[in-house]
Design a protein around this motif. Structure first.
Motif, mmCIF file in Angstrom:
data_model
loop_
_atom_site.group_PDB
_atom_site.id
_atom_site.type_symbol
_atom_site.label_atom_id
_atom_site.label_comp_id
_atom_site.label_asym_id
_atom_site.label_seq_id
_atom_site.Cartn_x
_atom_site.Cartn_y
_atom_site.Cartn_z
ATOM 1 N N PHE A 169 -0.648 -13.426 -5.102
ATOM 2 C CA PHE A 169 -1.136 -12.135 -4.602
ATOM 3 C C PHE A 169 0.003 -11.124 -4.502
ATOM 4 C CE2 PHE A 169 -1.872 -9.194 -1.098
ATOM 5 C CZ PHE A 169 -3.092 -8.632 -1.465
ATOM 6 N N ILE A 170 1.125 -11.534 -3.932
ATOM 7 C CA ILE A 170 2.271 -10.636 -3.792
ATOM 8 C C ILE A 170 2.803 -10.235 -5.162
ATOM 9 C CG2 ILE A 170 4.642 -10.449 -2.962
ATOM 10 C CD1 ILE A 170 2.562 -10.228 -0.772
ATOM 11 N N ALA A 200 4.999 5.167 8.480
ATOM 12 C CA ALA A 200 4.589 4.135 9.434
ATOM 13 C C ALA A 200 3.102 3.854 9.326
ATOM 14 C CB ALA A 200 4.946 4.567 10.853
ATOM 15 N N GLY A 201 2.309 4.899 9.195
ATOM 16 C CA GLY A 201 0.859 4.725 9.076
ATOM 17 C C GLY A 201 0.479 3.965 7.822
ATOM 18 N N LEU A 202 1.127 4.306 6.720
ATOM 19 C CA LEU A 202 0.861 3.609 5.458
ATOM 20 C C LEU A 202 1.270 2.148 5.567
ATOM 21 C CD1 LEU A 202 -0.170 4.285 2.597
ATOM 22 C CD2 LEU A 202 2.211 4.644 1.925
ATOM 23 N N GLU A 203 2.438 1.900 6.148
ATOM 24 C CA GLU A 203 2.907 0.529 6.329
ATOM 25 C C GLU A 203 1.969 -0.260 7.231
ATOM 26 O OE1 GLU A 203 7.198 -0.568 7.449
ATOM 27 O OE2 GLU A 203 6.069 -1.030 9.275
ATOM 28 N N LEU A 204 1.512 0.352 8.316
ATOM 29 C CA LEU A 204 0.627 -0.328 9.262
ATOM 30 C C LEU A 204 -0.676 -0.733 8.593
ATOM 31 C CD1 LEU A 204 -0.109 -1.248 12.114
ATOM 32 C CD2 LEU A 204 -0.868 1.094 12.598
ATOM 33 N N ALA A 205 -1.279 0.179 7.849
ATOM 34 C CA ALA A 205 -2.560 -0.108 7.206
ATOM 35 C C ALA A 205 -2.434 -1.229 6.176
ATOM 36 C CB ALA A 205 -3.107 1.155 6.548
ATOM 37 N N LEU A 206 -1.435 -1.120 5.305
ATOM 38 C CA LEU A 206 -1.263 -2.133 4.259
ATOM 39 C C LEU A 206 -0.868 -3.484 4.852
ATOM 40 C CD1 LEU A 206 0.599 -0.009 1.537
ATOM 41 C CD2 LEU A 206 -1.790 -0.759 1.521
ATOM 42 N N SER A 207 0.015 -3.456 5.865
ATOM 43 C CA SER A 207 0.469 -4.704 6.479
ATOM 44 C C SER A 207 -0.661 -5.408 7.217
ATOM 45 C CB SER A 207 1.631 -4.436 7.435
ATOM 46 O OG SER A 207 2.735 -3.905 6.751
ATOM 47 N N ALA A 208 -1.492 -4.658 7.916
ATOM 48 C CA ALA A 208 -2.603 -5.259 8.657
ATOM 49 C C ALA A 208 -3.567 -5.965 7.704
ATOM 50 C CB ALA A 208 -3.335 -4.184 9.459
ATOM 51 N N ILE A 209 -3.870 -5.307 6.603
ATOM 52 C CA ILE A 209 -4.752 -5.932 5.605
ATOM 53 C C ILE A 209 -4.093 -7.186 5.046
ATOM 54 C CG2 ILE A 209 -5.796 -5.621 3.324
ATOM 55 C CD1 ILE A 209 -6.054 -2.614 4.030
ATOM 56 N N GLY A 210 -2.802 -7.069 4.739
ATOM 57 C CA GLY A 210 -2.082 -8.219 4.186
ATOM 58 C C GLY A 210 -2.028 -9.403 5.131
ATOM 59 N N LEU A 256 -4.141 -10.170 7.631
ATOM 60 C CA LEU A 256 -5.470 -10.784 7.754
ATOM 61 C C LEU A 256 -5.796 -11.628 6.525
ATOM 62 C CD1 LEU A 256 -7.476 -7.838 9.344
ATOM 63 C CD2 LEU A 256 -6.702 -9.935 10.460
ATOM 64 N N LEU A 257 -5.433 -11.127 5.337
ATOM 65 C CA LEU A 257 -5.647 -11.906 4.117
ATOM 66 C C LEU A 257 -4.804 -13.178 4.127
ATOM 67 C CD1 LEU A 257 -5.752 -9.120 1.363
ATOM 68 C CD2 LEU A 257 -7.629 -10.644 2.030
#
Length: 408
Positions: free
Chosen positions: A178-179, A146-156, A158-159
């Motif tokens: 990008f994807i 969940a933590g890994l998903e949250l960090a990557l998703s939040a960055i994604g 915002l981008l």
């Protein structure tokens, strides 16, 4: 700010509804057992496989529908717009509103999925003897993921909103590009960089195993730099193997459960199957098809978003809910296409693996052992196979190998 229900949404909702009804029907009513299955498996094994597989199917479709209904309600009821304005007022900025809206929606979706993940991933696997994890270990893995998903998703996210504002007419091309790059990076580096966060890997010490891998790698003309053993037994009794690596650097990972619970000739069949995927270019082909599909999907998203969301200067934060709804639906609708491509690659890998080992009987014995030990549905409904099976059913794979052997 409002969301409009256009014809594309209606078509997607109709397809989702049809597929969902059929999936639920066949999950509850799998039909008669194919008599040919009883040539290789007992009737008790068939019944146990069906009993084990039914609940995960019902959990999958129920969890999906709950997420879908929640997103439909949020997007088309007006509450998405209300929450969007609240998020911006709370933070006092557009970007703060985007981030808060994303966090609230991420948490809501996680909470919806959690009971289904827990029942299927922990309770049901323990009940049938597959999981070896303690409760604390399961939760630790859950929070890591969940933590890994949250960090990557939040960055994604915002981008994505930056791209939406910076390239109003071509953002879908930028997003798809990008994807696509991310898919390539993830395919090669994820097993090397992320998997060690969840499992331990050691260099294989059994010379017989190392020698067998080297022999097959020479036949397949695939250089293997390392043979690693993963401590899968800390979490499951299931067996598997996979290739990982970047470019010319390749490593094969063997589950310790595979080495401990299967005879050498079946281990060899598993390794040959994984090598066949590489030798036939399935990894590269899969990535290329994924990228092509990715551009099509993002182009469709551009059309949907332009017709559904009214934006003046910037796309409002609730746009993320619309995008999520689109991807949840399109991934469900496209499942038969992805599954069909995957099954075709698995058939080809089965054939090539037998050519590498020159041992069709070991490949057949492996399919029987895997299906029996994993409590596979040995006579699955045709619709569910078509809709969601990434691998052909055991009987189909056995028959394919037998036909190949007869044709020699």
């Amino acid at each position: 700010m409002q969301v409009r229900l256009n014809p594309i949404w209606l078509i997607m909702i109709l397809l989702v509804g049809i597929f969902s009804i059929l999936y639920i029907w066949f999950a509850l009513h799998p039909g008669r057992v194919n008599p040919a299955v009883l040539q290789y498996f007992s009737f008790e094994e068939v019944e146990r496989g069906r009993e084990y597989g039914q609940l995960p199917r019902l959990l999958f479709i129920t969890g999906f529908l709950l997420q879908l209904f929640f997103l439909l309600w949020l997007v088309f009821s007006g509450w998405g717009g209300t929450m969007s304005r609240w998020a911006q007022q709370l933070t006092g900025s557009y970007w703060g509103g985007v981030l808060v809206f994303f966090l609230v929606l991420w948490l809501a979706m996680r909470l919806i999925r959690l009971p289904f993940n827990f029942i299927n991933g922990y309770y049901w696997q323990h009940k049938w003897g597959f999981s070896t994890q303690t409760m604390s270990s399961w939760w630790l893995d859950y929070f890591k993921g969940a933590g890994l998903e949250l960090a990557l998703s939040a960055i994604g996210v915002l981008l994505l909103f930056w791209v939406l504002g910076r390239f109003p007419k071509t953002w879908w091309l930028v997003g798809a590009a990008f994807i696509s790059v991310w898919v390539i990076i993830q395919s090669y580096l994820w097993p090397v960089l992320v998997s060690p966060l969840f499992n331990r890997f050691e260099v294989a010490k059994d010379p017989a195993v190392v020698s067998m891998v080297q022999e097959l790698s020479e036949k397949a003309d695939i250089p293997v730099d390392q043979v690693l053993v993963m401590d899968a037994s800390q979490r499951t009794t299931r067996a598997n193997a996979y290739f990982a690596g970047l470019g010319q650097t390749k490593r094969i990972v063997l589950y310790d459960t595979l080495l401990e619970n299967y005879p050498p000739e079946q281990v060899k069949a598993v390794v040959a199957h994984e090598m066949a995927h590489w030798s036939q270019g399935h990894i590269t082909r899969g990535i290329a098809l994924g990228i092509a599909g990715n551009f099509i999907v993002w182009g469709l998203l551009f059309i949907v978003l332009r017709g559904a969301v009214i934006s003046y200067m910037r796309y409002p934060p609730y746009t993320w809910a619309v995008i999520m709804l689109f991807f949840v639906m399109i991934s469900f609708i496209s499942s038969p296409i992805e599954s069909s491509i995957s099954r075709s690659m698995e058939r080809e890998a089965d054939q090539v693996s037998v050519e590498l080992t020159q041992d069709a009987q070991a490949a057949i014995d492996l399919q029987v052992a895997l299906a029996s030990k994993n409590l596979s549905d040995l006579s699955p409904p045709a619709f569910i196979t078509w809709f969601s099976y990434s691998h052909p059913p055991a009987l189909e794979r056995i028959k394919l190998i037998e036909q190949m052997e007869k044709g020699r």
